[in-house]
Scaffold this active site. Structure first.
Site, PDB file in Angstrom:
ATOM      1  N   CYS A   1       0.798  -1.222   0.000  1.00  0.00           N
ATOM      2  CA  CYS A   1       0.000   0.000   0.000  1.00  0.00           C
ATOM      3  C   CYS A   1       0.832   1.274   0.000  1.00  0.00           C
ATOM      4  O   CYS A   1       0.278   2.374  -0.034  1.00  0.00           O
ATOM      5  CB  CYS A   1      -0.947  -0.009   1.193  1.00  0.00           C
ATOM      6  SG  CYS A   1      -2.038  -1.453   1.209  1.00  0.00           S
TER       7      CYS A   1
ATOM      8  N   HIS B   1      -2.317   8.263   6.041  1.00  0.00           N
ATOM      9  CA  HIS B   1      -2.575   6.969   5.406  1.00  0.00           C
ATOM     10  C   HIS B   1      -3.912   6.415   5.879  1.00  0.00           C
ATOM     11  O   HIS B   1      -4.626   5.780   5.102  1.00  0.00           O
ATOM     12  CB  HIS B   1      -1.449   6.000   5.746  1.00  0.00           C
ATOM     13  CG  HIS B   1      -1.638   4.625   5.186  1.00  0.00           C
ATOM     14  ND1 HIS B   1      -1.620   4.369   3.835  1.00  0.00           N
ATOM     15  CD2 HIS B   1      -1.870   3.418   5.791  1.00  0.00           C
ATOM     16  CE1 HIS B   1      -1.809   3.065   3.621  1.00  0.00           C
ATOM     17  NE2 HIS B   1      -1.972   2.478   4.794  1.00  0.00           N
TER      18      HIS B   1
ATOM     19  N   GLU C   1      -1.077   5.805  13.835  1.00  0.00           N
ATOM     20  CA  GLU C   1      -0.609   6.907  12.995  1.00  0.00           C
ATOM     21  C   GLU C   1      -0.840   8.249  13.672  1.00  0.00           C
ATOM     22  O   GLU C   1       0.018   9.146  13.611  1.00  0.00           O
ATOM     23  CB  GLU C   1      -1.291   6.885  11.629  1.00  0.00           C
ATOM     24  CG  GLU C   1      -0.752   7.961  10.693  1.00  0.00           C
ATOM     25  CD  GLU C   1      -1.361   7.926   9.304  1.00  0.00           C
ATOM     26  OE1 GLU C   1      -0.870   8.678   8.433  1.00  0.00           O
ATOM     27  OE2 GLU C   1      -2.315   7.147   9.075  1.00  0.00           O
TER      28      GLU C   1
ATOM     29  N   LYS D   1      -9.956   8.537   2.340  1.00  0.00           N
ATOM     30  CA  LYS D   1     -10.386   7.171   2.043  1.00  0.00           C
ATOM     31  C   LYS D   1     -11.868   6.922   2.347  1.00  0.00           C
ATOM     32  O   LYS D   1     -12.434   5.942   1.867  1.00  0.00           O
ATOM     33  CB  LYS D   1      -9.514   6.168   2.789  1.00  0.00           C
ATOM     34  CG  LYS D   1      -8.089   6.068   2.244  1.00  0.00           C
ATOM     35  CD  LYS D   1      -7.296   4.966   2.942  1.00  0.00           C
ATOM     36  CE  LYS D   1      -5.926   4.775   2.312  1.00  0.00           C
ATOM     37  NZ  LYS D   1      -4.981   5.850   2.672  1.00  0.00           N
TER      38      LYS D   1
ATOM     39  N   HIS E   1      -9.830   2.339   0.021  1.00  0.00           N
ATOM     40  CA  HIS E   1      -8.372   2.157   0.054  1.00  0.00           C
ATOM     41  C   HIS E   1      -7.942   1.511  -1.255  1.00  0.00           C
ATOM     42  O   HIS E   1      -8.232   0.342  -1.507  1.00  0.00           O
ATOM     43  CB  HIS E   1      -8.015   1.272   1.249  1.00  0.00           C
ATOM     44  CG  HIS E   1      -6.547   1.077   1.440  1.00  0.00           C
ATOM     45  ND1 HIS E   1      -5.588   1.901   0.885  1.00  0.00           N
ATOM     46  CD2 HIS E   1      -5.861   0.125   2.139  1.00  0.00           C
ATOM     47  CE1 HIS E   1      -4.390   1.474   1.237  1.00  0.00           C
ATOM     48  NE2 HIS E   1      -4.530   0.403   1.993  1.00  0.00           N
TER      49      HIS E   1
ATOM     50  N   PHE F   1       1.899  -3.363   4.002  1.00  0.00           N
ATOM     51  CA  PHE F   1       2.181  -4.657   4.622  1.00  0.00           C
ATOM     52  C   PHE F   1       3.679  -4.951   4.522  1.00  0.00           C
ATOM     53  O   PHE F   1       4.339  -4.588   3.542  1.00  0.00           O
ATOM     54  CB  PHE F   1       1.403  -5.759   3.931  1.00  0.00           C
ATOM     55  CG  PHE F   1      -0.053  -5.846   4.352  1.00  0.00           C
ATOM     56  CD1 PHE F   1      -0.595  -4.997   5.296  1.00  0.00           C
ATOM     57  CD2 PHE F   1      -0.882  -6.807   3.784  1.00  0.00           C
ATOM     58  CE1 PHE F   1      -1.929  -5.088   5.672  1.00  0.00           C
ATOM     59  CE2 PHE F   1      -2.217  -6.917   4.159  1.00  0.00           C
ATOM     60  CZ  PHE F   1      -2.746  -6.056   5.102  1.00  0.00           C
TER      61      PHE F   1
END
Length: 440
Positions: free
Chosen positions: A187, A328, A339, A360, A365, A425
């Site tokens: 991502c 993010h 975050e 998002k 996403h 990831f």
């Protein structure tokens, strides 16, 4: 500087422009996007500002899966056959097709026409377009064809799957012979692609780069796989529009989206020489690794913190100069919280003056295409002095200042400076420092 060569404008190669620190400055002069919100930048940007959601119900082929929502592109409205030939569609994966269309818009909006340039100039323009994950339906269907016989396998099966083929098709389509580089970092793919492209220009390997990512893997196998990871939202199947809700207390997982976004990056004097529109400047790029877990960030948010701090250092910007962070934040309970803590750690006492949002909620996403699309929104926020909102927040439960409605970014005449975060990831992290363009 420009002059006529034959009947065409000729722009001289530019190799030595520098900032006070002796580095080439990199600006953004064009943008292109195909998203669940719209088939171009303008439609996508206006719907984000309006707080609209493009998340909808999945079709009958997804029956029985825990997640029943996604942010999908309407292929009927996209009308691919008006943009691509039958051969193109046969050769390109869906993600590559979207990336090619986004690149076309980026070139058009930046008023760059490669076919009118000399071969020497096209050798100085490159492509850095990635892909986080290929279409699993393609693999599944081809496996079934193989069971019926070797000759049933398409000769284009492997080229359609390769993440690097978007770069290949874009460069071949426009005769671009500069750096041809593909990124695949889950991502964080799109943000890494932009940062790497910036470095190619800064280091003198190119004068301009098309950079971004494409993603198209909303298929039953992909959705099932992410459901088994317990990563997707399942609590809002009856009300898709509110399923993606970054920073909200009721968030329960991300909503998968698809699309592509490409930015045209240029060395400043190259852009000036051809009279290009300058939307914003890419100041810095920070990378880090969590070294912690395959899917979860470390509880202390050290990886995100390092990426942001390194982006600021690379940009030569102090935390106090930043007034916006495009997070993010994917709408997962753990990720959003960690975050927000990392943002507080980076900005300290300046945190209350930093506005934060994640778009998002509007488009889901986009996996490997999330960082580049959201960076595109930051670029237009810089250019238009307007911040995009986080939507679907009913009860905020993070400790940062979240923008819930589109608003003016800066009242004064000072430079607008932002960070754009992307995490993937495997613990891969990227942060970009983007600012409104200044002549200084």
């Amino acid at each position: 500087m420009r002059f006529l060569r034959g009947s065409k404008l000729f722009y001289p190669l530019v190799r030595n422009s520098s900032t006070q620190a002796g580095r080439r400055r990199v600006v953004i002069t064009g943008s292109g996007a195909v998203t669940p919100l719209g088939n171009n930048v303008q439609d996508s940007w206006q719907r984000v500002l309006a707080g609209e959601s493009a998340i909808s119900h999945l079709g009958p082929q997804f029956k029985g899966l825990p997640c029943q929502v996604a942010a999908q592109i309407s292929r009927e409205n996209l009308q691919l056959d008006t943009h691509l030939s039958k051969t193109d569609i046969k050769l390109m994966s869906p993600a590559t097709q979207l990336a090619v269309l986004a690149a076309e818009e980026a070139l058009a909006s930046g008023n760059l026409k490669p076919k009118e340039l000399s071969e020497e100039q096209r050798e100085r323009i490159g492509v850095c377009v990635g892909m986080g994950m290929f279409d699993l339906t393609e693999v599944y269907n081809t496996w079934n064809q193989l069971q019926r016989g070797y000759n049933r396998v398409s000769p284009f099966f492997v080229p359609r799957l390769l993440p690097s083929m978007a770069c290949g098709h874009i460069s071949m389509r426009h005769g671009l012979r500069g750096p041809n580089h593909s990124v695949s970092t889950a991502c964080a793919t799109g943000a890494h692609a932009l940062g790497d492209a910036m470095r190619f220009i800064r280091n003198g390997d190119a004068d301009a780069m098309l950079a971004g990512s494409g993603e198209a893997c909303i298929d039953p196998l992909s959705i099932a796989g992410f459901c088994r990871l317990r990563a997707l939202s399942t609590a809002f199947n009856d009300n898709p529009a509110v399923a993606s809700r970054p920073f909200d207390k009721a968030r329960d997982g991300f909503v998968m989206g698809e699309g592509a976004a490409v930015l045209l990056l240029e060395e400043l004097e190259h852009a000036r020489a051809r009279g290009a529109p300058i939307l914003a400047e890419l100041l810095g790029y920070g990378l880090s690794g969590d070294a912690h877990h395959i899917t979860s960030p470390s509880e202390d948010g050290s990886g995100a913190t390092l990426a942001m701090q390194r982006a600021l250092k690379d940009a030569g910007v102090s935390p106090e100069e930043v007034s916006y962070v495009n997070a993010h934040a994917t709408s997962t309970p753990t990720g959003d919280r960690i975050e927000s803590h990392a943002i507080r750690r980076v900005f300290g006492d300046h945190t209350p003056q930093v506005q934060v949002s994640s778009t998002k909620g509007a488009h889901g996403h986009l996996l490997g295409s999330s960082g580049n699309l959201e960076a595109l929104f930051v670029v237009h926020a810089c250019s238009e002095n307007t911040l995009p909102p986080s939507i679907n927040i009913e009860q905020l439960n993070v400790d940062v200042n979240v923008v819930t409605k589109a608003c003016k970014w800066s009242e004064g005449q000072g430079r607008r400076v932002a960070l754009k975060n992307s995490f993937g990831f495997g613990g891969t992290n990227a942060s970009l420092c983007i600012a409104s363009y200044s002549e200084e």
